[in-house]
Design a protein around this motif. Structure first.
Motif, PDB file in Angstrom:
ATOM      1  N   UNK A 113       0.937  -1.182   0.070  1.00  0.00           N
ATOM      2  CA  UNK A 113      -0.110  -0.179   0.007  1.00  0.00           C
ATOM      3  C   UNK A 113       0.761   1.179   0.080  1.00  0.00           C
ATOM      4  N   UNK A 114       1.920   1.261   0.752  1.00  0.00           N
ATOM      5  CA  UNK A 114       2.839   2.433   0.853  1.00  0.00           C
ATOM      6  C   UNK A 114       3.400   2.438  -0.485  1.00  0.00           C
ATOM      7  N   UNK A 115       3.772   1.725  -1.145  1.00  0.00           N
ATOM      8  CA  UNK A 115       4.621   1.815  -2.509  1.00  0.00           C
ATOM      9  C   UNK A 115       3.425   2.055  -3.667  1.00  0.00           C
ATOM     10  N   UNK A 116       2.203   1.870  -3.588  1.00  0.00           N
ATOM     11  CA  UNK A 116       1.385   2.412  -4.505  1.00  0.00           C
ATOM     12  C   UNK A 116       1.090   3.940  -4.155  1.00  0.00           C
ATOM     13  N   UNK A 117       0.917   4.134  -2.638  1.00  0.00           N
ATOM     14  CA  UNK A 117       0.432   5.613  -2.471  1.00  0.00           C
ATOM     15  C   UNK A 117       1.593   6.377  -2.916  1.00  0.00           C
ATOM     16  N   UNK A 118       3.202   6.212  -2.706  1.00  0.00           N
ATOM     17  CA  UNK A 118       3.956   6.990  -3.119  1.00  0.00           C
ATOM     18  C   UNK A 118       4.228   7.026  -4.509  1.00  0.00           C
ATOM     19  N   UNK A 119       3.936   5.932  -5.172  1.00  0.00           N
ATOM     20  CA  UNK A 119       3.983   5.813  -6.610  1.00  0.00           C
ATOM     21  C   UNK A 119       3.076   6.550  -7.484  1.00  0.00           C
ATOM     22  N   UNK A 120       2.026   6.882  -6.703  1.00  0.00           N
ATOM     23  CA  UNK A 120       1.017   7.765  -7.489  1.00  0.00           C
ATOM     24  C   UNK A 120       1.349   8.976  -7.589  1.00  0.00           C
ATOM     25  N   UNK A 121       2.458   9.606  -6.919  1.00  0.00           N
ATOM     26  CA  UNK A 121       2.889  10.765  -7.436  1.00  0.00           C
ATOM     27  C   UNK A 121       3.534  11.223  -8.738  1.00  0.00           C
TER      28      UNK A 121
END
Length: 788
Positions: A113-121
């Motif tokens: 989830x952290x990867x997906x949240x940060x990679x949305x930027x």
């Protein structure tokens, strides 16, 4: 949020001030810190239990150890993210790294989830940011990212929470940048187009054969590009980051190709050229046949249908409900083509945001979401205030959003504080500050800009100049912040915003507010073989049919944006708000240069100067009565003089009230800061409210300084006692074990020589006599005893 109160952080500032970077830093910190904190909470509890024999010291040591490991954990998480970026910049694309098998299943889920949240930027930056004259990576939209945290750990010994997902809402994408941008002054369209054209040739061939060997100059919507590097990364490197982020979100294979081919369709629409029909001056034809065939190939629509949709429009006669086709001239056909391109790109952007939310929201991706509550931390990256040489409809909407934010800031900083003082029974002298209520009334109220513009959109022959004339005719009051100037042209008007006067060009403002797309183009678009284009236009057609049943005014761009702003402000109003103000050091994007006048102007426009003025004039610090007694009581007890013993008696009286104790204590401690006027009136450095004490500027700092000084005195006394005990012990050892005879004989010789020379030495050397003879006196040297 662990206390049940949602939070929000509003990041604002003018264009180029660094809002997007600030939001990325905040998002990265919040996501990784809470994830690493949860990881070490169990270790802290285990350490405390294992060190239970040591009591409080064991727990304190565990806390220190946990803090260090938490900080290291955050650094390691950020390091992994950075190393991932560098690896994808160096080589070809790889699949997202899998989670270690030895990690718990819940930790693996959180890491994903952290990867997906940060990679949305990087995705939102690629599709929504562009280079402007003020900022190389300017957000051409606004977003409100709501980070969702799971609160299951509130019942544990060490309360904590960890990220469970996120949701993103976007506002007012600058679609006009798709078809036009100021390339002469170095501006660019959206980053994704340059990244697509910088992709490897073999990958471009897989997408569409029309991309092979093409660069930015091959497409009119992109044009010549004077740079391929944005913030230290080339377009090719950013392309790899974008594809990797799409892979993390699950956009791969056919779905990825559908997205990229939709982008190619937008590019190809810009290469169509229109000219007048030789047989009919009021008609037009597509003169670029080759480009038309390429468009037909990539969008999956027969070329004849494309020509019919772009060069004709349907007209319905209301009397008998008949429909017939009319020709459009070359200029109208080009505008229709551009509108089609903007509509496709807007749908692509909305689709991408939806994919990000589906891949990151806690409701769909967090296993423990059923029946639980999520705490939210909202991050708002809103448009910066804009004032260019030519300001149009987009700048008017952007500055409207900034006015709403300024009103919120004013309400929070000034009105809320004043209400608090009134509730505490504290008299606050009147402070003048800028209130933008009159500006918002001009924008939103009856006969305001939005109302009159919507009215002009409804009229059959509404025009831009007609809107400007009505605006000035209905707002003649001199108190209304509508600027009048005879030098303005018929399609120009100006508004005195909180940040200054901005002149707007109303050209095309009616058309932009209506955002109409020809029904013929929509019917043509639903025939596309591209699923993304076809489904989005079908949804628009469906919405159009439903909207026809309602009022046209409710469907304009600005009306919908106003409703979005109202909903956003209501959402933020339910949270505890914090503000981050970003300041642009200079307007020329020059590194290492601070333009003081320009920076102060931004501070004044942002309301910071007024906030500082109020802080100095009022009470910047406050503490509860109990906190003051617990923190500063010992200062009076250790510094009391005999003539002021009454204070100690009052403080220790069981019948004395807490408020009287604090007032007596602070009157004694802050007596040096009292100000006596010429009339003899004494102004104290504090004011006692109903529930807490308010300190004037510098008063609390004085108390804290005295507190630290007291601690220094305590430390000095402790150190002196330790040194004394150590010296006594050393003396006792020397007394029991005197020095050898050789050392005593040498000391005696040196002392006798020095004493014999004393009459011939200057007076300052008499001090040295004490220095030399002092050690001999302590050890009881025989020569010293004889001399005495």
């Amino acid at each position: 949020i662990m206390g049940g109160q949602d939070q929000s952080i509003l990041v604002s500032g003018e264009s180029g001030a660094g809002k997007t970077v600030a939001v990325k830093i905040l998002m990265s910190h919040l996501a990784t810190f809470h994830e690493s904190r949860k990881k070490y909470n169990d270790e802290l509890l285990e350490d405390a239990i294992s060190n239970d024999d040591n009591g409080t010291y064991g727990i304190a040591g565990s806390i220190v150890s946990w803090v260090v490991r938490s900080l290291l954990g955050v650094s390691l998480l950020r390091g992994q993210q950075g190393s991932m970026d560098s690896e994808e910049d160096r080589g070809d694309l790889e699949a997202p790294p899998s989670e270690p098998d030895d990690e718990p299943e819940e930790m693996q889920q959180t890491n994903l989830i952290v990867k997906r949240v940060l990679d949305s930027n990087p995705l939102l930056e690629a599709f929504g940011n562009a280079k402007t004259c003020r900022n190389d990576n300017s957000s051409r939209f606004s977003k409100y990212v709501k980070l969702q945290f799971h609160l299951e750990y509130l019942s544990r010994a060490f309360p904590s929470c960890h990220i469970a997902g996120s949701r993103c809402e976007t506002y007012l994408l600058e679609k006009s940048r798709v078809v036009s941008h100021a390339s002469k002054i170095g501006e660019r369209t959206f980053h994704i187009f340059y990244q697509l054209l910088a992709a490897p040739e073999e990958f471009k061939a897989r997408i569409w054969s029309g991309l092979e060997g093409k660069d930015a100059s091959s497409f009119n919507y992109v044009g010549h590009n004077d740079t391929d590097t944005i913030e230290g990364l080339t377009d090719a490197q950013r392309w790899r980051r974008t594809i990797f982020a799409l892979e993390i979100l699950g956009v791969r294979d056919d779905k990825l190709m559908t997205l990229l081919r939709a982008l190619c369709a937008v590019l190809q629409l810009g290469n169509l050229t229109f000219s007048a029909d030789p047989t009919n001056d009021d008609a037009s034809v597509i003169s670029s046949k080759d480009e038309l065939e390429k468009l037909s190939n990539i969008i999956g629509i027969p070329s004849d249908d494309i020509v019919q949709a772009l060069t004709h429009r349907s007209v319905t006669v209301a009397a008998d409900d008949t429909t017939f086709k009319v020709h459009m001239n070359s200029e109208q056909a080009k505008d229709t083509c551009d509108a089609f391109a903007k509509e496709i790109y807007s749908n692509i952007f909305d689709w991408l945001v939806g994919e990000i939310n589906d891949a990151t929201c806690a409701e769909n991706n967090f296993e423990k979401s059923s029946g639980g509550r999520f705490g939210n931390i909202g991050l708002l990256d809103i448009f910066g205030f804009e004032c260019f040489e030519v300001n149009q409809f987009e700048q008017l909407c952007i500055n409207h959003a900034n006015e709403k934010l300024q009103q919120k800031f004013t309400s929070d900083i000034f009105c809320t504080v004043k209400d608090e003082y009134d509730a505490e029974g504290i008299v606050l002298r009147e402070i003048l500050y800028t209130d933008n209520t009159n500006i918002l009334n001009l924008l939103e109220k009856k006969c305001g800009i939005i109302d009159l513009l919507n009215e002009e959109c409804v009229r059959p022959r509404g025009s831009d100049t007609g809107f400007v004339n009505k605006l000035y005719a209905h707002n003649k009051d001199p108190d209304i912040p509508l600027v009048r100037n005879r030098r303005y042209q018929r399609h120009e008007f100006a508004v005195e915003h909180y940040a200054g006067i901005v002149k707007y060009d109303a050209s095309m403002i009616v058309a932009k507010n209506m955002d109409k797309l020809s029904e013929d183009v929509v019917e043509c678009g639903v025939k596309s073989s591209n699923e993304l284009i076809r489904s989005s236009l079908k949804a628009r057609k469906r919405d159009k049919q439903e909207k026809n049943k309602g009022s046209l005014i409710t469907n304009t761009v600005w009306t919908k944006f106003k409703a979005q702003l109202g909903s956003l402000m209501d959402c933020i109003g339910q949270t505890k708000t914090r503000y981050v103000r970003c300041i642009n050091p200079n307007p020329d994007k020059t590194p290492g240069v601070l333009d003081l006048k320009y920076s102060v102007f931004q501070l004044r426009c942002a309301g910071i100067v007024s906030a500082v003025t109020m802080s100095r004039a009022a009470f910047p610090n406050r503490l509860t009565y109990q906190h003051i007694l617990e923190r500063f009581r010992f200062l009076a007890e250790m510094g009391i003089q005999k003539e002021k013993n009454f204070l100690l008696d009052v403080m220790k009286s069981a019948d004395a009230r807490e408020k009287q104790d604090v007032k007596a204590l602070l009157s004694y401690l802050l007596e040096p800061l009292e100000v006596v006027s010429n009339s003899g009136e004494v102004t104290k450095a504090f004011v006692c409210g109903n529930t807490r004490v308010y300190f004037r500027a510098g008063a609390l700092e004085h108390l804290e300084s005295e507190r630290l000084t007291a601690y220094d005195r305590f430390a000095t006394k402790i150190q002196s006692r330790v040194r004394r005990n150590k010296a006594v012990q050393e003396y006792r050892v020397l007394a029991k074990n005197p020095p050898p005879k050789q050392i005593r004989r040498r000391d005696g010789l040196i002392s006798s020589i020095f004493i014999n020379m004393m009459p011939f030495l200057p007076i300052p050397f008499l001090i040295m006599r004490q220095v030399v003879s002092f050690p001999l006196w302590i050890i009881g040297h025989p020569f010293r005893r004889r001399r005495n």
